[in-house]
Design an enzyme around this catalytic site. Sequence first.
Site, PDB file in Angstrom:
ATOM      1  N   ASP A 168       0.823  -1.198   0.000  1.00  0.00           N
ATOM      2  CA  ASP A 168       0.000   0.000   0.000  1.00  0.00           C
ATOM      3  C   ASP A 168       0.864   1.258   0.000  1.00  0.00           C
ATOM      4  OD1 ASP A 168      -2.110   1.735   0.197  1.00  0.00           O
ATOM      5  OD2 ASP A 168      -2.954   0.880   2.015  1.00  0.00           O
ATOM      6  N   ASP A 169       0.740   2.065  -1.045  1.00  0.00           N
ATOM      7  CA  ASP A 169       1.453   3.353  -1.137  1.00  0.00           C
ATOM      8  C   ASP A 169       2.959   3.205  -1.322  1.00  0.00           C
ATOM      9  OD1 ASP A 169      -1.015   4.490  -0.670  1.00  0.00           O
ATOM     10  OD2 ASP A 169      -0.377   5.758   0.987  1.00  0.00           O
ATOM     11  N   CYS A 218      -6.202   4.264  -3.224  1.00  0.00           N
ATOM     12  CA  CYS A 218      -6.310   2.870  -2.804  1.00  0.00           C
ATOM     13  C   CYS A 218      -7.488   2.129  -3.413  1.00  0.00           C
ATOM     14  CB  CYS A 218      -6.398   2.798  -1.278  1.00  0.00           C
ATOM     15  SG  CYS A 218      -4.890   3.341  -0.426  1.00  0.00           S
ATOM     16  N   ASP A 254      -0.499  -0.644  -4.857  1.00  0.00           N
ATOM     17  CA  ASP A 254      -1.756  -0.093  -5.363  1.00  0.00           C
ATOM     18  C   ASP A 254      -1.601   1.322  -5.901  1.00  0.00           C
ATOM     19  OD1 ASP A 254      -1.422   1.170  -2.912  1.00  0.00           O
ATOM     20  OD2 ASP A 254      -3.422   0.691  -2.150  1.00  0.00           O
TER      21      ASP A 254
END
Length: 487
Positions: A45-46, A78, A307
Amino acid sequence: MRKLPAALATAALAATAGLVASAGTSPAPAAASTTPPNIVFVLVDDLAWNLVQHMPNVQRLQSDGTTFTNYTVTDSLCCPSRSSIFTGKFPHDTGVFTNESPDGGFAVFRNRGNESRTFATALQAQGYTTAFMGKYLNGYLPKDLYTPPGWTEWYGAGNAYGEYNYNLNENGTLVHYGNTDADYLTDVVSAKGKSFIQRAAASHKPFLVEISTFAPHGPFTPARQDLDKFPGLTAPRTPAWDTLPTNAPTWLAGNGPLTAAEIQKIDIDYRKRAQAVQAVDRMIDGLRQQLVDSGVADNTYVVFSSDNGFHMGDHRLVEGKQTAFDHDVVVPLVIAGPNVPSGISRPQIVQNIDLAPTFERVGGAAVAGDVDGRSLLTLVTGGPTAPWRTGSLIEHHGPGASPDDPDVQDARNGMPTTYEALRTATYTYVEYDNGEREYYDRTTDSYQLRNTYAGLSAARKATLHSDLDALKNCHTNASCWTAGHVS
């Protein structure tokens, strides 16, 4: 460790032949008694490209596999990005443009029927044992004990960004994890992933597991064993650091130079992000070793991606995402496994809409006609001359994030207004809904500092608009493939 064995299983050859056939070439004969390849998908994530330099096991995966250097997300946010990954569809077809209703989030994804048409449902129908672990979609609440269709095993979390003191829905039972070292979420899903691989391999059935970490998303919480790592590390100072592009769009143009306090926070947080991905990196090593120990490494694809990207000081933006700049939309994608060349980079324009059809073709499933993406393994087997699209589409709705959205950016102007963008190997073109435009020639301006749209000819402007319009209005595999061939 830990290089995946180079030998190619007959099963993988048969599966890959089917993948090539999906792109229009003739299929090779398939052996009826072979086991389809397994898939281990690690989605973080990120994570921006600038963190990979701190991840030796991701670099090892690159050495053992193929890296896609022009891999972009459909929206650097996201929930829209994850929705595209699950379905192979653009936001304009999933209906998910933001993290929250009525324009996005888990409820919109579910209510529009997207959950019944994911790569998980397709592979489960092909006889795969499937498992999901970690972060699902924004708005998902594990306390509801809801398990989406397509997943044999489910370990879904809700708001677990802090990595400690969270709940998991473990196959219909709510389990609380506290504040001990053993409760650190990335380590928890790592252990569950290895356990699943061990059990699934022993059953001699093909399997798919997605392990979706919250790291390195804010608040950037490292495992305690990593808190002292990278002393003195600061955020990269690229040419775009603390610099506005010329002719910047209105939402960005008012940003003044970064303050000393902002720079200090960026540097502290970049170090924390580097620390936070150490657990992810160890997890990748552990998962690959488990594949070896379970005797299925030769017949398993390992896929690593993010993502969306993340900016930290570039273009006078503090910390966040959602823009059409490369630091937000171009993210890592690495694939290793059967018949995947080692140490190779592929420059083709690929997107997260391509993951679902890739996984589906690995498992021998048909790809539905309304899927916008295309199987990526055609590039692996066909090499650099394989036919492929030349343009990618980014769609974003904004700003409008509520204060409780984990991706709200409340420091200076960091959230762009609604736009669509066209990105090729050489340029980025952006249309905002207020009529503003951006054009960056990345062959001479790789850090996107000179918006030269005003100097383009009328004919060129018309072509760019037409190409972008075709992509944002495509709704089938065939039409999106055609629209993706731009000048």
